[in-house]
Motif scaffolding. Structure first.
Motif, PDB file in Angstrom:
ATOM      1  N   LEU A 267       0.721  -1.179   0.306  1.00 35.64           N
ATOM      2  CA  LEU A 267      -0.051  -0.010   0.134  1.00 35.64           C
ATOM      3  C   LEU A 267       0.815   1.341  -0.083  1.00 35.64           C
ATOM      4  O   LEU A 267       0.681   2.200  -0.600  1.00 35.64           O
ATOM      5  CB  LEU A 267      -1.072   0.048   1.233  1.00 35.64           C
ATOM      6  N   PHE A 268       1.855   1.267   0.916  1.00 33.13           N
ATOM      7  CA  PHE A 268       2.653   2.636   0.857  1.00 33.13           C
ATOM      8  C   PHE A 268       4.124   2.426   0.124  1.00 33.13           C
ATOM      9  O   PHE A 268       4.808   3.408   0.286  1.00 33.13           O
ATOM     10  CB  PHE A 268       2.774   2.787   2.195  1.00 33.13           C
ATOM     11  N   GLU A 269       4.487   1.250  -0.371  1.00 31.21           N
ATOM     12  CA  GLU A 269       5.622   1.122  -0.906  1.00 31.21           C
ATOM     13  C   GLU A 269       5.718   0.693  -2.194  1.00 31.21           C
ATOM     14  O   GLU A 269       7.073   0.662  -3.007  1.00 31.21           O
ATOM     15  CB  GLU A 269       6.478   0.053   0.182  1.00 31.21           C
ATOM     16  N   GLY A 270       4.785   0.011  -2.852  1.00 28.31           N
ATOM     17  CA  GLY A 270       4.684  -0.396  -4.121  1.00 28.31           C
ATOM     18  C   GLY A 270       5.268  -1.781  -4.154  1.00 28.31           C
ATOM     19  O   GLY A 270       4.954  -2.801  -3.550  1.00 28.31           O
ATOM     20  N   ALA A 271       6.424  -1.813  -5.030  1.00 26.36           N
ATOM     21  CA  ALA A 271       6.889  -3.191  -5.533  1.00 26.36           C
ATOM     22  C   ALA A 271       7.763  -3.616  -4.347  1.00 26.36           C
ATOM     23  O   ALA A 271       8.454  -2.896  -3.559  1.00 26.36           O
ATOM     24  CB  ALA A 271       7.926  -3.170  -6.536  1.00 26.36           C
ATOM     25  N   GLY A 272       7.859  -5.009  -4.106  1.00 29.06           N
ATOM     26  CA  GLY A 272       8.874  -5.569  -3.040  1.00 29.06           C
ATOM     27  C   GLY A 272       8.077  -6.913  -2.675  1.00 29.06           C
ATOM     28  O   GLY A 272       7.428  -7.581  -3.399  1.00 29.06           O
ATOM     29  N   GLN A 273       8.666  -7.655  -1.689  1.00 29.01           N
ATOM     30  CA  GLN A 273       8.401  -8.875  -1.140  1.00 29.01           C
ATOM     31  C   GLN A 273       7.465  -8.651   0.008  1.00 29.01           C
ATOM     32  O   GLN A 273       7.541  -7.866   0.613  1.00 29.01           O
ATOM     33  CB  GLN A 273       9.637  -9.615  -0.878  1.00 29.01           C
ATOM     34  N   PRO A 274       6.641  -9.759   0.324  1.00 31.48           N
ATOM     35  CA  PRO A 274       5.595  -9.603   1.172  1.00 31.48           C
ATOM     36  C   PRO A 274       5.891  -9.918   2.542  1.00 31.48           C
ATOM     37  O   PRO A 274       5.136 -10.105   3.474  1.00 31.48           O
ATOM     38  CB  PRO A 274       4.684 -10.771   0.821  1.00 31.48           C
ATOM     39  N   ALA A 607      -3.508  -7.908   2.807  1.00 29.59           N
ATOM     40  CA  ALA A 607      -2.735  -6.917   2.002  1.00 29.59           C
ATOM     41  C   ALA A 607      -1.804  -7.727   1.086  1.00 29.59           C
ATOM     42  O   ALA A 607      -1.632  -8.892   1.340  1.00 29.59           O
ATOM     43  CB  ALA A 607      -2.034  -6.025   3.005  1.00 29.59           C
ATOM     44  N   ASP A 608      -1.543  -7.174   0.021  1.00 27.33           N
ATOM     45  CA  ASP A 608      -0.724  -7.895  -0.918  1.00 27.33           C
ATOM     46  C   ASP A 608       0.517  -6.802  -1.573  1.00 27.33           C
ATOM     47  O   ASP A 608       0.252  -5.414  -1.296  1.00 27.33           O
ATOM     48  CB  ASP A 608      -1.380  -8.490  -2.229  1.00 27.33           C
ATOM     49  N   ILE A 609       1.364  -7.331  -2.308  1.00 28.39           N
ATOM     50  CA  ILE A 609       2.494  -6.627  -2.759  1.00 28.39           C
ATOM     51  C   ILE A 609       2.848  -7.362  -4.114  1.00 28.39           C
ATOM     52  O   ILE A 609       2.783  -8.628  -4.268  1.00 28.39           O
ATOM     53  CB  ILE A 609       3.510  -6.610  -1.788  1.00 28.39           C
ATOM     54  N   PHE A 610       3.298  -6.273  -5.114  1.00 24.03           N
ATOM     55  CA  PHE A 610       3.897  -7.333  -6.354  1.00 24.03           C
ATOM     56  C   PHE A 610       5.404  -7.119  -6.536  1.00 24.03           C
ATOM     57  O   PHE A 610       5.847  -6.121  -5.885  1.00 24.03           O
ATOM     58  CB  PHE A 610       3.011  -6.582  -7.375  1.00 24.03           C
ATOM     59  N   GLU A 611       6.018  -7.899  -7.162  1.00 27.14           N
ATOM     60  CA  GLU A 611       7.214  -7.984  -7.428  1.00 27.14           C
ATOM     61  C   GLU A 611       7.472  -8.251  -9.079  1.00 27.14           C
ATOM     62  O   GLU A 611       7.295  -9.538  -9.544  1.00 27.14           O
ATOM     63  CB  GLU A 611       8.034  -8.792  -6.563  1.00 27.14           C
ATOM     64  N   PRO A 612       7.836  -7.212 -10.002  1.00 24.56           N
ATOM     65  CA  PRO A 612       8.124  -7.498 -11.101  1.00 24.56           C
ATOM     66  C   PRO A 612       9.317  -8.504 -11.574  1.00 24.56           C
ATOM     67  O   PRO A 612      10.210  -8.655 -10.771  1.00 24.56           O
ATOM     68  CB  PRO A 612       8.900  -5.933 -11.816  1.00 24.56           C
ATOM     69  N   GLN A 613       9.035  -9.270 -12.903  1.00 18.64           N
ATOM     70  CA  GLN A 613      10.342 -10.236 -13.115  1.00 18.64           C
ATOM     71  C   GLN A 613      10.763  -9.781 -14.350  1.00 18.64           C
ATOM     72  O   GLN A 613      10.212  -9.146 -15.125  1.00 18.64           O
ATOM     73  CB  GLN A 613       9.307 -11.686 -13.317  1.00 18.64           C
TER      74      GLN A 613
END
Length: 826
Positions: A267-274, A607-613
């Motif tokens: 929510l507050f950081e964007g991309a990353g690991q969970p 809550a979730d978070i995404f990480e580009p590949q």
């Protein structure tokens, strides 16, 4: 009991950077919204309170602009604008309202006017100020609280291991109102345990484990996933891509506290690991003049000192400054290894008006060391060589020079008692120059030979820019309170790394190592240069806390993120380019908090978070981002009149869309297999934590974590353990007890770090479970000076920190050591 200190954030050159780099819709949404909300929430002139014609226009008098509203908010605004601290119980003041305050007042007259008609009064106690019910309605006595500064969540001076509030979610929130897991490591705990580096802090934090990479950097894990984002006063930067430069050797002397968030922080950081995130909260200037001094000496020629001074620079206290100088020099339990650290921090805060505060600061860190990288090898059958813990397999010319400069600026403007806007920016430049000799290769049990020495040079540099702007405030819908935060953020990383090796440079007898060997004239085996050019993400986010009933709160939010990264590598005979991109990636968050009693709350959240590949499919397209989802339920308590925080959480993290090899398509991607976004892993378990005053005189910080993680879907590793750096059982415990009565000047502390066994699936090396005990004895020599003796690894436990390989990366934990510290406060 809560001590309210509202922080004043500030603008910066980063604002101009974001105007250029952030999508224009961000500002077209944010700024008009801020103006509209301010206009809607502005107080009516009929409620304005004129300043009385009083003689209390002392040197400490200030002009106040505090709108009518809840007494809690009015007192927080007064503490912030006056640069003082107030002690009071938020639950006791619930429902009370103030008519506000406008005009010029001294502190006493201002508080008297602000509290007029509320049924409460301000009382001076032991140099502090507390707010209590006016007689005869007083039903309890509130303990006095004195804290320098004017920030709600600030922990400096509280003399507590517990903090009831955290700022990692952009605004100051009570821990029991956050439907996720947060640990706050306070300033007192940093001092008592001598946690002098950020790495040492994380090694002693609930649920966090470490893994050392071969070139000296350290990775940190929470709930089985690497912590990839670091916040500086709430501004996130992606620093996991720079392991050597980001080895967390930096001093904690300039920090007020460290906030560790566990779970998905998309929510507050964007991309990353969970797994989680870390927020480093800096010390800020104080209105009161104060000087802190520290001298330390200990094992392995350890000597150091710190000077921390701050206060107002003008008569009305509107301009405040703070400077911290920390010097440290020490050897090591490992032969030849030594280091010198210098850290200089300077910060300014200035009240442009009673409603607007700006701040700026700089941190300069310098490390000069003779390091030992790579660790020890083992016998080829995986058994330990039994070498001394002092064994050094490097060269006496090993060198690591690391420099870091941080510059930050922020601004806070308070439209009224309900609404404010925050703008903040951080710039970090770091360089790391390394020349080193290490060892690799398993030892033959018969010949006792085979390891070789490798020489290498690293020349690494990086620049990070982070920017965040948000509007937050309070309004009501059908009589129920609503808290809204809307903001934009941007982070940008550029880096250049040049690496060269001389493999198998010299043979090595690990049982009789000689550090006096020549440095190679050239590095013919491998030379390459890598760059991030650049690594950028931008986002717009919003969170709404809605009171559905008096006891039930809905927390909901979401973020749209734009991400782009290009990483290039150029070697003598090959080159490579990796790109990753995401556009308007949405990361939601939703939670419910139910107040069981005034002290206990229950919660559930997603809550979730995404990480580009960067991996590609059969048709050449880049895989869609990995998505990590955190499900969590728990209970939290704020006990002992707010002095003790407790929590229990059950969590599950599912990470899907992970790249796996596409065996069905065959080896058709440059002679290798293409990828599919079909992998899935799961990490789940529970955590129990306690921090603060358990009983009179006894401070405790304790956390237990159980974790189970595995591959759910993977053609090569399904059913196997996913994170080999994460033990199933992890205990962090530290406590301090101040003796009562005539022995009140004496305090004793003790604690243990314990974790269960780990096994490296590649090398099959097993590291048994271990516990390390630490202790402390402190004595208040005078009211201003305290002497303390810390003993780490009290029972001199011999252990490896984590399971390495047969070739290298087997690192002993440090033997028993002692540190004598003398601290003064004036």
């Amino acid at each position: 009991m809560k001590t309210h200190r509202l922080r004043a954030a500030t603008p910066s050159s980063g604002a101009r950077a974001c105007l250029r780099a952030c999508p224009q819709p961000f500002f077209t949404v944010l700024l008009p919204l801020a103006a509209a909300l301010a206009a809607l929430s502005a107080p009516s002139p009929s409620y304005a309170q004129a300043a009385p014609a009083t003689a209390a226009q002392s040197e400490s008098a200030r002009v106040y602009a505090i709108a009518p509203g809840p007494l809690n908010d009015a007192l927080a605004a007064f503490a912030r604008q006056a640069g003082i601290s107030l002690g009071y119980s938020s639950s006791q003041l619930s429902g009370a309202r103030s008519a506000g305050l406008n005009g010029q007042y001294g502190v006493e007259d201002g508080l008297r006017a602000l509290l007029a008609g509320t049924g409460y009064r301000a009382v001076n106690v032991d140099g502090g100020i507390r707010v209590e019910a006016e007689p005869p309605s007083a039903t309890s006595t509130l303990a006095p609280v004195l804290v320098t500064g004017a920030y709600h969540a600030q922990t400096e001076g509280t003399q507590s291991y517990g903090s009831s509030m955290a700022t990692i979610g952009k605004t100051e929130q009570a821990l029991k109102d956050i439907p996720q897991s947060v640990t706050v490591v306070t300033r007192k705990r940093l001092d008592d345990q001598n946690l002098s580096t950020i790495s040492e802090v994380l090694e002693n934090t609930t649920g966090v484990t470490i893994s050392e990479v071969a070139d000296g950097g350290r990775n940190f894990y929470s709930r089985g996933f690497k912590i990839t984002n670091i916040q500086y006063d709430g501004v996130p930067l992606s620093r996991s891509f720079y392991a050597v430069g980001n080895s967390f050797t930096g001093s904690t002397a300039y920090l007020d506290r460290v906030e560790v968030f566990r779970g998905a922080q998309g929510l507050f950081e964007g991309a990353g690991q969970p797994g989680g995130s870390v927020n480093l909260v800096r010390k800020r200037p104080t209105a009161e003049t104060q000087v802190l001094m520290e001298a330390r000496a200990g094992s392995w020629d350890h000597v150091g000192g710190m000077l921390d001074a701050g206060g107002a620079l003008n008569a009305d206290g509107s301009l405040r400054a703070r400077a911290v100088l920390d010097l440290d020099s020490k050897g090591s339990s490992i032969d030849v290894v030594k280091e010198r650290n210098t850290n200089l921090y300077f910060a300014l805060d200035y009240d442009l008006s009673p409603s607007t505060t700006v701040g700026a600061g700089v941190l300069v860190s310098r490390l000069r060391s003779t390091p030992f990288f790579g660790g020890l090898p083992r016998y080829s059958d995986g058994s330990s060589l039994g070498l001394k813990r002092s064994t050094f397999l490097g060269a006496d010319w090993n060198q690591w020079d690391r420099d870091e400069t941080q510059v930050f600026a922020d601004l806070t403007h308070r439209f009224n008692g309900d609404w404010r806007v925050n703008v903040a920016a951080t710039y970090v430049k770091e360089t790391s120059l390394t020349s080193a000799l290490d060892a690799t290769g398993a030892v033959d049990p018969v010949t006792l030979m085979r390891p070789m020495r490798n020489a290498w040079n690293y020349d690494k540099s990086a620049e990070h820019i982070g920017f965040d702007a948000n509007v937050n405030g309070r309004f009501t819908v059908l009589g129920m309170a609503q808290d809204l935060t809307v903001g934009v953020s941007m982070s940008r990383l550029t880096s250049k790394d040049r690496i060269e090796y001389a493999s198998n440079y010299l043979p090595l007898d690990v049982f009789h190592p000689n550090p006096h060997v020549p440095k190679p004239d050239s590095f013919p085996d491998s030379q390459r240069t890598s760059r991030y050019e650049p690594h950028v993400q931008k986002g717009i986010y919003a969170q709404l806390r809605s009171s559905l009933t008096e006891d039930l709160t809905l927390v909901s939010g979401g973020r749209f993120s734009w991400f782009e990264s290009r990483y290039t590598t150029q070697a003598a005979t090959w080159d490579d380019v990796s790109t990753a991109k995401a556009s308007a990636e949405f990361t939601p968050m939703v939670g419910l908090v139910y107040a069981l009693t005034p002290q206990w709350s229950a919660y559930a959240s997603y809550a979730d978070i995404f990480e580009p590949q960067t991996a590609t499919t059969l048709d050449g397209s880049i895989l869609k981002p990995i998505v990590g989802a955190n499900y969590e339920v728990g209970v939290k308590g704020e006990l002992m009149d707010g002095k003790l925080n407790t929590s229990f959480a059950l969590y599950r993290i599912d990470q899907k869309n992970r790249a796996v090899q596409d065996y069905e398509a065959g080896p058709v991607c440059n002679g290798g297999y293409c990828s599919r976004a079909a992998g899935k892993v799961r990490s789940q378990g529970f955590e129990a934590e306690m921090s603060g005053e358990l009983m009179r005189g006894l401070q405790v910080a304790a956390g237990y974590t159980f974790n189970s993680n595995k591959y759910l879907s993977d053609p090569d590793r399904e059913g196997q353990t996913f994170s080999e750096e994460t033990p199933r059982h992890l205990l962090r415990l530290w406590s301090e007890y101040r003796l009562p009565g005539q022995l009140n000047r004496l305090s004793v502390g003790a604690g243990v770090n314990w974790q269960s066994a780990l096994t490296n699936s590649i090398s099959k090396v097993r590291r048994p479970s271990y516990s390390v005990w630490n202790a402390r004895v402190a004595y208040d020599v005078t009211s201003n000076w305290t002497a303390a003796l810390n003993v780490n690894n009290l029972f001199d436990k011999v252990y490896y920190e984590y399971p390495g390989y047969v070739e290298n990366r087997n690192n002993y934990g440090a033997p028993r050591s002692v540190t004598l510290t003398l601290r003064g406060r004036f």
